[in-house]
Design an enzyme around this catalytic site. Structure first.
Site, PDB file in Angstrom:
ATOM      1  N   ASP A  83      65.730  28.623  49.449  1.00 17.90           N
ATOM      2  CA  ASP A  83      65.453  29.216  50.830  1.00 17.90           C
ATOM      3  C   ASP A  83      64.198  29.060  51.356  1.00 17.90           C
ATOM      4  O   ASP A  83      63.780  30.235  51.885  1.00 17.90           O
ATOM      5  CB  ASP A  83      65.774  30.852  50.490  1.00 17.90           C
ATOM      6  CG  ASP A  83      64.962  31.266  49.388  1.00 17.90           C
ATOM      7  OD1 ASP A  83      63.941  30.653  48.959  1.00 17.90           O
ATOM      8  OD2 ASP A  83      64.974  32.632  49.134  1.00 17.90           O
ATOM      9  N   ASP A 129      51.412  41.229  36.893  1.00 11.38           N
ATOM     10  CA  ASP A 129      50.642  41.808  38.043  1.00 11.38           C
ATOM     11  C   ASP A 129      50.852  43.467  37.942  1.00 11.38           C
ATOM     12  O   ASP A 129      51.950  43.768  38.122  1.00 11.38           O
ATOM     13  CB  ASP A 129      50.632  41.231  39.256  1.00 11.38           C
ATOM     14  CG  ASP A 129      49.431  41.208  40.130  1.00 11.38           C
ATOM     15  OD1 ASP A 129      48.838  41.973  40.055  1.00 11.38           O
ATOM     16  OD2 ASP A 129      48.759  40.070  40.360  1.00 11.38           O
ATOM     17  N   ASP A 179      45.347  45.055  39.707  1.00  9.71           N
ATOM     18  CA  ASP A 179      45.046  44.892  41.041  1.00  9.71           C
ATOM     19  C   ASP A 179      44.033  45.714  41.227  1.00  9.71           C
ATOM     20  O   ASP A 179      44.058  47.152  40.956  1.00  9.71           O
ATOM     21  CB  ASP A 179      46.280  44.970  41.907  1.00  9.71           C
ATOM     22  CG  ASP A 179      46.018  44.361  43.422  1.00  9.71           C
ATOM     23  OD1 ASP A 179      45.820  43.381  43.613  1.00  9.71           O
ATOM     24  OD2 ASP A 179      46.256  45.655  44.270  1.00  9.71           O
ATOM     25  N   GLU A 189      41.094  42.944  38.100  1.00  8.20           N
ATOM     26  CA  GLU A 189      40.400  42.399  39.487  1.00  8.20           C
ATOM     27  C   GLU A 189      39.341  43.337  39.637  1.00  8.20           C
ATOM     28  O   GLU A 189      39.602  44.320  40.581  1.00  8.20           O
ATOM     29  CB  GLU A 189      41.668  42.467  40.573  1.00  8.20           C
ATOM     30  CG  GLU A 189      41.006  41.584  41.625  1.00  8.20           C
ATOM     31  CD  GLU A 189      41.544  42.052  42.966  1.00  8.20           C
ATOM     32  OE1 GLU A 189      41.238  41.088  43.836  1.00  8.20           O
ATOM     33  OE2 GLU A 189      42.390  42.955  43.175  1.00  8.20           O
ATOM     34  N   HIS A 205      44.593  33.471  44.880  1.00  5.88           N
ATOM     35  CA  HIS A 205      45.561  33.444  45.958  1.00  5.88           C
ATOM     36  C   HIS A 205      44.903  34.255  47.243  1.00  5.88           C
ATOM     37  O   HIS A 205      45.618  34.277  48.165  1.00  5.88           O
ATOM     38  CB  HIS A 205      46.821  34.150  45.793  1.00  5.88           C
ATOM     39  CG  HIS A 205      46.734  35.571  45.064  1.00  5.88           C
ATOM     40  ND1 HIS A 205      45.936  35.781  43.971  1.00  5.88           N
ATOM     41  CD2 HIS A 205      46.903  36.800  45.784  1.00  5.88           C
ATOM     42  CE1 HIS A 205      45.975  37.278  44.035  1.00  5.88           C
ATOM     43  NE2 HIS A 205      46.532  37.776  45.011  1.00  5.88           N
ATOM     44  N   ASP A 206      43.727  34.580  47.044  1.00 10.30           N
ATOM     45  CA  ASP A 206      43.055  35.620  47.989  1.00 10.30           C
ATOM     46  C   ASP A 206      41.749  34.468  48.623  1.00 10.30           C
ATOM     47  O   ASP A 206      41.291  34.949  49.605  1.00 10.30           O
ATOM     48  CB  ASP A 206      42.540  36.719  47.512  1.00 10.30           C
ATOM     49  CG  ASP A 206      43.516  37.911  46.853  1.00 10.30           C
ATOM     50  OD1 ASP A 206      44.509  37.682  47.760  1.00 10.30           O
ATOM     51  OD2 ASP A 206      43.121  38.621  46.282  1.00 10.30           O
TER      52      ASP A 206
HETATM   53  C1  NOJ Z   1      44.424  41.960  45.613  1.00 14.05           C
HETATM   54  C2  NOJ Z   1      45.194  41.074  45.859  1.00 14.05           C
HETATM   55  O1  NOJ Z   1      44.849  40.132  45.197  1.00 14.05           O
HETATM   56  C3  NOJ Z   1      45.515  41.016  47.130  1.00 14.05           C
HETATM   57  O2  NOJ Z   1      46.296  39.605  47.233  1.00 14.05           O
HETATM   58  C4  NOJ Z   1      46.113  42.066  47.638  1.00 14.05           C
HETATM   59  O3  NOJ Z   1      46.373  41.873  49.083  1.00 14.05           O
HETATM   60  C5  NOJ Z   1      45.160  43.431  47.387  1.00 14.05           C
HETATM   61  N1  NOJ Z   1      44.578  43.252  46.140  1.00 14.05           N
HETATM   62  C6  NOJ Z   1      46.208  44.596  47.808  1.00 14.05           C
HETATM   63  O4  NOJ Z   1      47.023  44.742  46.599  1.00 14.05           O
END
Ligand code: NOJ
Length: 511
Positions: free
Chosen positions: A23, A96, A199, A250, A312-313
């Site tokens: 998909d 996570d 997170d 994090e 990923h950020d």
């Molecule tokens: C950190 C995460 O890595 C990110 O991708 C997310 O948008 C924010 N926290 C909010 O959960």
């Protein structure tokens, strides 16, 4: 070898890893199909970004049910299968955990917003409007500088969301919230997951005065206070109910002293805390070495630093440093004292790509870090069937930067990562040796790791210019290159000097 202390961990952003269902979005079955590939890297475990039921306003960081798998990724049977297959290869699986906020579609929030006297009203953070109907204070939401407050028309109060309005913040001052979230952790621990990445753990405690942030301080509303650390100790106590589980936070804070606090006073908080000052540093050894020195000084005795260059950020480090720097950065990261996390795709040298405007989807502007994994030179890079449009476009250059082509090329980035991780896994010096700086310039970093069975010198040329490094390892103590970005040099014996070509890096074993 302790898996989280000595091993290398591998982050997977499930949407972008491998699409088995066809998909255009990655899924659990796709991950399961590639476990042999992951094991071939020599990593000790996987961290999966969220796979729970979610309306996907923040691509899974807005969770509507912490105990269900989103149908986009599969179902609980697919998860159980993945967990079993992961464990059967000797790999650990880290989930996570998103404790700061739920989705606005979570049942808890639906109840909370239904009336002011609902029993779950206090599970979230509600405040009356200011005198003119305005937001209660100036706290900012992420993804732009908009207000962190949204008015709920029907009950006439604002709720707090430090991220999107679709991500209301839970109230961790409420003991029932704590208990419910601890039970979520237990649910997954009972299934056998090996840990959690937590997170935005630094945001769980909000300034109880609810006063405005002072100008220029966008984080004053989330003080790094004793109350925060009490919450963290509560999470650790739950992990400690089980054998050999790990919590990595994090900890997106700038002050290294604040990162250090997350390890607790008595090893009673996180096992690992991500070091973001390193993650966002440019490719500059003077700066990076200061971060390492300060971190080693600040961490409590026995605490393990945790290094990451991409996730990923953040735009991939290959894009930020330049593609030429990718091999050297691998030997830099994997040579540091601490636990490294690598972000799926960095081991093949992916740089990602900012999609054209009509294909951009992330409210936080982070699409470039999330383009699909490049498996092969086939259409859609083998990520999804050729006839399907992947959720984000495949980055340019996938015809050469991909796992299939690199697998059989001894000079590839992929095989460099494999050799480096394999060597590291067996090197007492790299796993637990002391750290000593031998030479630090903006564009050159030479450091030595010394364990019980000898030393390894990591020499990284961060520039495009040739350099000569004095190693003084002559005579009986001659050094030998054990891993090098130019694979052909491995085995070379080094005397007083090591010459490095532009962007070249080497690990030199010294007895
Ligand atoms: C950190 C995460 O890595 C990110 O991708 C997310 O948008 C924010 N926290 C909010 O959960």
């Amino acid at each position: 070898m302790n898996w989280w202390h000595d091993g290398v961990l591998y982050q997977i952003y499930p949407r972008s890893f491998a699409d088995a269902s066809g998909d255009g979005v990655g899924d659990l079955a796709g991950i399961a199909e590639h476990l042999d590939y992951i094991a071939s890297l020599g990593v000790s475990g996987i961290w999966l970004s969220p796979i729970y039921r979610s309306p996907m306003a923040d691509f899974g960081y807005d969770i509507a049910d912490y105990r269900e798998i989103d149908p986009l990724f599969g179902d609980m049977a697919a998860f159980d299968h993945l967990l079993e297959e992961t464990h059967s290869r000797g790999l650990k699986l880290v989930m996570d955990f998103v404790p700061n906020h739920t989705s606005d579609e979570h049942e808890w929030f639906k109840e909370s917003r239904s009336s002011r006297d609902n029993p779950k009203r206090d599970w979230y953070i509600w405040r009356d409007p200011g005198p003119d109907g305005e937001a209660p204070n100036n706290w900012p939401a992420a993804f732009g500088t908009k207000s962190a407050w949204t008015l709920d028309e029907s009950t006439g109060q604002y709720y707090l969301h430090l991220f999107l309005p679709e991500q209301p913040d839970l109230n961790w001052q409420n003991p029932d919230v704590r208990a419910a979230m601890h039970d979520v952790m237990r649910f997954w621990f009972e299934k056998g997951v090996d840990g959690f990445r937590i997170d935005v753990i630094h945001m769980l405690f909000k300034n109880p005065t609810f006063e405005d942030n002072p100008p220029g301080n966008l984080l004053a509303h989330v003080p790094q206070s004793e109350e925060l650390h009490e919450i963290v100790r509560g999470l650790r106590a739950v992990a400690d109910e089980y054998e050999d589980r790990m919590l990595v936070g994090e900890t997106f804070v700038w002050d290294i002293a604040d990162i250090a606090k997350f390890y607790g006073n008595d090893g009673d908080e996180l096992h690992l805390a991500f070091n973001f000052p390193m993650a966002i540093a440019g490719y500059n050894a003077t700066y990076m070495s200061k971060v390492v020195d300060k971190t080693l000084d600040a961490l409590p005795f026995g605490a393990r630093p945790c290094w990451v260059l991409s996730n990923h950020d953040l735009p991939r480090h290959g894009a930020r440093y330049g593609a030429d720097a990718i091999p050297g950065a691998a030997l830099l990261l994997l040579g540091l004292p601490g636990t490294p996390f690598i972000y799926a795709g960095e081991e093949i040298g992916m740089t990602g790509m900012i999609p054209p405007p009509e294909r951009q989807v992330d409210p936080g502007g982070r699409d470039a870090a999330r383009t699909p994994f490049q498996w092969s030179p086939d259409p859609n890079a083998g990520f999804c069937p050729p006839t399907v449009e992947p959720w984000l476009p495949i980055a340019e250059g996938y015809e050469t930067v991909n796992a299939e082509v690199e697998d059989t090329d001894p000079g590839s980035v992929l095989n460099l990562y494999r050799r480096a991780i394999a060597f590291r896994n067996g090197s007492d010096a790299l796993l637990s040796g002391d750290f000593e700086e031998l030479r630090v310039e903006d564009r050159l970093w030479v450091f030595k790791r010394t364990g019980n069975e000898g030393s390894v010198i990591a020499a990284v040329n961060l520039s495009g210019e040739r350099v000569e490094v004095a190693l003084e390892v002559t005579g009986d103590r001659a050094g030998r290159i054990v891993v090098c970005t130019s694979g052909g040099r491995e085995g070379e014996v080094i005397g007083e000097h090591l010459e490095l070509a532009g962007f070249e890096a080497a690990w030199v074993a010294v007895n």
